[in-house]
Design a protein around this motif. Structure first.
Motif, PDB file in Angstrom:
ATOM      1  N   LYS A 115     -68.519 -44.081   5.030  1.00  0.00           N
ATOM      2  CA  LYS A 115     -67.927 -45.270   5.660  1.00  0.00           C
ATOM      3  C   LYS A 115     -67.440 -44.995   7.083  1.00  0.00           C
ATOM      4  CE  LYS A 115     -66.514 -48.417   2.025  1.00  0.00           C
ATOM      5  NZ  LYS A 115     -67.883 -48.665   1.670  1.00  0.00           N
ATOM      6  N   SER A 116     -67.767 -45.953   7.977  1.00  0.00           N
ATOM      7  CA  SER A 116     -67.252 -45.836   9.342  1.00  0.00           C
ATOM      8  C   SER A 116     -65.787 -46.278   9.343  1.00  0.00           C
ATOM      9  CB  SER A 116     -68.059 -46.739  10.272  1.00  0.00           C
ATOM     10  OG  SER A 116     -67.775 -48.089   9.943  1.00  0.00           O
ATOM     11  N   LYS A 117     -65.133 -46.065  10.492  1.00  0.00           N
ATOM     12  CA  LYS A 117     -63.724 -46.428  10.626  1.00  0.00           C
ATOM     13  C   LYS A 117     -63.528 -47.929  10.363  1.00  0.00           C
ATOM     14  CE  LYS A 117     -60.514 -44.335  13.874  1.00  0.00           C
ATOM     15  NZ  LYS A 117     -60.350 -44.127  15.299  1.00  0.00           N
ATOM     16  N   SER A 118     -64.408 -48.730  10.964  1.00  0.00           N
ATOM     17  CA  SER A 118     -64.219 -50.180  10.824  1.00  0.00           C
ATOM     18  C   SER A 118     -64.540 -50.637   9.404  1.00  0.00           C
ATOM     19  CB  SER A 118     -65.062 -50.937  11.853  1.00  0.00           C
ATOM     20  OG  SER A 118     -66.415 -50.815  11.522  1.00  0.00           O
ATOM     21  N   GLU A 119     -65.488 -49.962   8.734  1.00  0.00           N
ATOM     22  CA  GLU A 119     -65.779 -50.324   7.336  1.00  0.00           C
ATOM     23  C   GLU A 119     -64.579 -50.005   6.441  1.00  0.00           C
ATOM     24  OE1 GLU A 119     -70.635 -49.851   7.036  1.00  0.00           O
ATOM     25  OE2 GLU A 119     -69.381 -48.059   6.960  1.00  0.00           O
ATOM     26  N   LEU A 120     -63.938 -48.881   6.745  1.00  0.00           N
ATOM     27  CA  LEU A 120     -62.736 -48.524   5.974  1.00  0.00           C
ATOM     28  C   LEU A 120     -61.660 -49.586   6.149  1.00  0.00           C
ATOM     29  CD1 LEU A 120     -61.992 -44.710   6.554  1.00  0.00           C
ATOM     30  CD2 LEU A 120     -62.665 -45.821   4.442  1.00  0.00           C
ATOM     31  N   ARG A 121     -61.478 -49.993   7.421  1.00  0.00           N
ATOM     32  CA  ARG A 121     -60.430 -50.977   7.722  1.00  0.00           C
ATOM     33  C   ARG A 121     -60.725 -52.314   7.027  1.00  0.00           C
ATOM     34  NH1 ARG A 121     -60.781 -52.056  12.808  1.00  0.00           N
ATOM     35  NH2 ARG A 121     -60.792 -49.901  13.482  1.00  0.00           N
ATOM     36  N   ASN A 122     -61.996 -52.745   7.078  1.00  0.00           N
ATOM     37  CA  ASN A 122     -62.376 -54.009   6.423  1.00  0.00           C
ATOM     38  C   ASN A 122     -62.122 -53.971   4.924  1.00  0.00           C
ATOM     39  OD1 ASN A 122     -63.150 -55.076   8.807  1.00  0.00           O
ATOM     40  ND2 ASN A 122     -65.353 -54.784   8.485  1.00  0.00           N
ATOM     41  N   ALA A 123     -62.517 -52.844   4.304  1.00  0.00           N
ATOM     42  CA  ALA A 123     -62.319 -52.713   2.857  1.00  0.00           C
ATOM     43  C   ALA A 123     -60.823 -52.747   2.544  1.00  0.00           C
ATOM     44  CB  ALA A 123     -62.925 -51.409   2.359  1.00  0.00           C
ATOM     45  N   TYR A 124     -60.040 -52.106   3.382  1.00  0.00           N
ATOM     46  CA  TYR A 124     -58.593 -52.063   3.162  1.00  0.00           C
ATOM     47  C   TYR A 124     -57.987 -53.477   3.208  1.00  0.00           C
ATOM     48  CZ  TYR A 124     -53.719 -50.794   3.670  1.00  0.00           C
ATOM     49  OH  TYR A 124     -52.364 -50.693   3.476  1.00  0.00           O
ATOM     50  N   VAL A 125     -58.405 -54.245   4.198  1.00  0.00           N
ATOM     51  CA  VAL A 125     -57.882 -55.618   4.322  1.00  0.00           C
ATOM     52  C   VAL A 125     -58.300 -56.440   3.096  1.00  0.00           C
ATOM     53  CG1 VAL A 125     -58.071 -57.765   5.664  1.00  0.00           C
ATOM     54  CG2 VAL A 125     -57.837 -55.575   6.852  1.00  0.00           C
ATOM     55  N   PHE A 157     -61.341 -36.422  -8.054  1.00  0.00           N
ATOM     56  CA  PHE A 157     -61.634 -37.777  -7.578  1.00  0.00           C
ATOM     57  C   PHE A 157     -60.732 -38.190  -6.407  1.00  0.00           C
ATOM     58  CE2 PHE A 157     -63.272 -38.713 -12.094  1.00  0.00           C
ATOM     59  CZ  PHE A 157     -64.560 -38.335 -11.740  1.00  0.00           C
ATOM     60  N   ASN A 158     -59.759 -37.327  -6.077  1.00  0.00           N
ATOM     61  CA  ASN A 158     -58.881 -37.668  -4.947  1.00  0.00           C
ATOM     62  C   ASN A 158     -59.410 -37.140  -3.625  1.00  0.00           C
ATOM     63  OD1 ASN A 158     -56.919 -38.994  -6.492  1.00  0.00           O
ATOM     64  ND2 ASN A 158     -56.199 -37.006  -7.236  1.00  0.00           N
ATOM     65  N   ASN A 159     -60.575 -36.532  -3.654  1.00  0.00           N
ATOM     66  CA  ASN A 159     -61.148 -36.038  -2.399  1.00  0.00           C
ATOM     67  C   ASN A 159     -61.703 -37.232  -1.607  1.00  0.00           C
ATOM     68  OD1 ASN A 159     -62.786 -35.015  -0.365  1.00  0.00           O
ATOM     69  ND2 ASN A 159     -63.220 -33.149  -1.520  1.00  0.00           N
ATOM     70  N   THR A 160     -60.895 -37.761  -0.707  1.00  0.00           N
ATOM     71  CA  THR A 160     -61.296 -38.982   0.004  1.00  0.00           C
ATOM     72  C   THR A 160     -62.319 -38.685   1.098  1.00  0.00           C
ATOM     73  OG1 THR A 160     -59.444 -38.792   1.528  1.00  0.00           O
ATOM     74  CG2 THR A 160     -59.103 -40.162  -0.425  1.00  0.00           C
ATOM     75  N   GLU A 161     -62.344 -37.443   1.548  1.00  0.00           N
ATOM     76  CA  GLU A 161     -63.323 -37.099   2.586  1.00  0.00           C
ATOM     77  C   GLU A 161     -64.748 -37.283   2.046  1.00  0.00           C
ATOM     78  OE1 GLU A 161     -62.814 -33.226   4.280  1.00  0.00           O
ATOM     79  OE2 GLU A 161     -64.463 -33.520   5.704  1.00  0.00           O
ATOM     80  N   ILE A 162     -64.978 -36.790   0.808  1.00  0.00           N
ATOM     81  CA  ILE A 162     -66.294 -36.980   0.191  1.00  0.00           C
ATOM     82  C   ILE A 162     -66.475 -38.437  -0.213  1.00  0.00           C
ATOM     83  CG2 ILE A 162     -67.716 -36.412  -1.832  1.00  0.00           C
ATOM     84  CD1 ILE A 162     -66.539 -33.574  -1.712  1.00  0.00           C
ATOM     85  N   ALA A 163     -65.425 -39.008  -0.794  1.00  0.00           N
ATOM     86  CA  ALA A 163     -65.522 -40.382  -1.306  1.00  0.00           C
ATOM     87  C   ALA A 163     -65.959 -41.365  -0.225  1.00  0.00           C
ATOM     88  CB  ALA A 163     -64.182 -40.814  -1.891  1.00  0.00           C
ATOM     89  N   PHE A 164     -65.427 -41.199   0.992  1.00  0.00           N
ATOM     90  CA  PHE A 164     -65.693 -42.194   2.036  1.00  0.00           C
ATOM     91  C   PHE A 164     -66.505 -41.627   3.206  1.00  0.00           C
ATOM     92  CE2 PHE A 164     -61.665 -43.659   0.015  1.00  0.00           C
ATOM     93  CZ  PHE A 164     -62.193 -44.792  -0.577  1.00  0.00           C
ATOM     94  N   SER A 165     -67.200 -40.505   2.948  1.00  0.00           N
ATOM     95  CA  SER A 165     -67.954 -39.915   4.060  1.00  0.00           C
ATOM     96  C   SER A 165     -69.002 -40.895   4.590  1.00  0.00           C
ATOM     97  CB  SER A 165     -68.621 -38.610   3.617  1.00  0.00           C
ATOM     98  OG  SER A 165     -69.312 -38.824   2.414  1.00  0.00           O
TER      99      SER A 165
END
Ligand code: FAD
Length: 388
Positions: free
Chosen positions: A14-24, A4-12
């Protein structure tokens, strides 16, 4: 073994900006005081009909909701399909408790059952029974502490008719339907009806699914009762397991009303109960079907291992894993990548109507130990990986 730590598959997806938004967003939700303040402010805004879309839509709504209408969710259904993940469309309007609002919710839920018909990318339909009547009627009819008035008897009869009509439509459309579990004070009435619906509609296969909240210490005996009943009466129970979403309120209410606390004594006891339930259904998979809704990595690892140990096909249609849209993508996408059956709950409704659901998600992300920090850790790891 699945990772479950494979983040490449987990977030394949998501775009860069979607990742950033989720993080915020997850960063903000980790502060209980901000979430409390947000809840307080939204309740006031709802009461005075202050528009909320401009703040909620680009933040919580974008992360956790599939759109305003069934048609809007098509975008998510198609997108999840690309990653071998199916959808479960959940009409999440919880604030419409007027007679007209209740009728509208019922009709929209029927539409969602029709929408699922013949669509291989929609795994289940779902409904929340309390949206089909008022809380007062459901609680009073369920607890049986006092007699219902003539008006309440009529309202409860209408509730039962709507409940059964949804199950009947699911049966007619050959769509499996999940009956969500709710507050303890509603649950006896919901269980009775669900048992009846399973006896009626699950003769050839599991269509209606009961939800068991395994934070309740009485759920294993209930599960065994369902199993024995299904043998005696000849039907196939569908069982959805969750841990349960209303622990604090339940403990408080039990104390105030003076009945024994229905919740397991601690988290370890809930986990043990949850595992025992899941194992029971897998052990009886020739008769029962399983839907496991959890963001707990351990529970997901355990079920994946159990399926393999038993020599079952990973994509055996009798067993589904499930997480909510916008949460624990590392679990959903990695399981799906390994060919296990996964479905995301995809809520949809207008901003104002879905607000109670959104506030629960925000609170859950604050209160469930480790959930937010795990999401943040994963998002951070993926952002770092992409930078490299
Ligand atoms: C697809 C899906 C569908 C869902 N449907 C429903 C539903 O129909 N009804 C419903 O009520 N909830 C539902 N939920 C929410 C669910 O019940 C949990 O609240 C949520 O998923 C968190 O539990 P977990 O197993 O994911 O994670 P975990 O972090 O492992 O578990 C947290 C849960 O453990 C239990 N817990 C925590 N502390 C204690 C303690 N001290 N003593 C006893 N128990 C404790 C509580 O139930 C708490 O929510 C659903 C969740 C998902 C993913």
């Amino acid at each position: 073994m699945i990772d479950f730590n494979n983040t490449e598959i987990a977030f394949s997806s998501k775009s860069k900006s979607e990742l950033r938004n989720a993080y915020v967003l997850f960063n903000v939700m980790k502060y209980p005081s901000i979430v409390k303040l947000g809840k307080f402010a939204s309740n006031i805004a709802l009461n005075i009909h202050f528009p909320l879309g401009w703040i909620v839509k680009p933040t919580l709504y974008k992360q956790f909701v599939g759109g305003e209408t069934l048609e809007d969710t098509t975008k998510y259904i198609n997108f999840l399909k690309e990653y071998n993940v199916k959808s479960t469309l959940d009409y999440s309007a919880e604030s419409k408790k007027t007679p007209a609002g209740i009728q509208a919710t019922f009709e929209e839920t029927l539409r969602s059952v029709d929408f699922a018909k013949g669509n291989p990318n929609i795994a289940y339909a779902v409904f929340k029974p309390s949206t089909l009547t008022t809380d007062e009627v459901l609680c009073k009819a369920s607890e049986k502490r006092e007699e219902l008035t003539i008006e309440e008897v009529k309202a409860f009869r209408e509730f039962k008719e709507r409940f059964m009509a949804l199950c009947q439509r699911a049966y007619d459309n050959n769509v499996r339907i999940l009956v969500d579990a709710e507050d303890y004070c509603f649950q006896d009435a919901i269980d009775e009806l669900t048992d009846d619906a399973m006896r009626q509609f699950n003769k050839e296969q599991a269509i209606v699914f009961a939800t068991l909240q395994m934070y309740r210490h009485d759920r294993m005996p209930y599960l065994r009762r369902i199993y024995d009943d299904s043998i005696e009466k000849g039907y196939y129970p569908g069982i959805k397991f969750v841990r349960g979403a209303y622990m604090e309120e339940e403990r408080k209410r039990a104390e105030i009303m003076g009945y024994p606390d229905p919740i397991c004594k601690d988290k370890a006891a809930t986990d043990e109960n949850f595992d025992a339930g899941v194992k029971f259904v897998v052990d009886h998979i020739d008769r029962m079907q399983l839907f496991m809704g959890t963001h707990n990595e351990n529970s997901n690892y355990k079920l994946a291992a159990l399926i393999d140990e038993k020599g079952l096909q990973r994509n055996d249609q009798r067993i589904y894993f499930s997480q909510l849209l916008g949460m624990s993508d590392n679990i959903s996408f990695n399981l799906a990548h390994e060919n296990y059956n996964v479905t995301k709950y995809v809520p949809y409704a207008k901003v104002r109507d879905v607000l109670p659901y959104l506030l629960r998600r925000a609170e859950e992300n604050t209160s469930v130990a480790g959930q937010t920090s795990r999401e943040l850790k994963m998002l951070q790891a993926e952002m770092r990986r992409r930078k490299k």
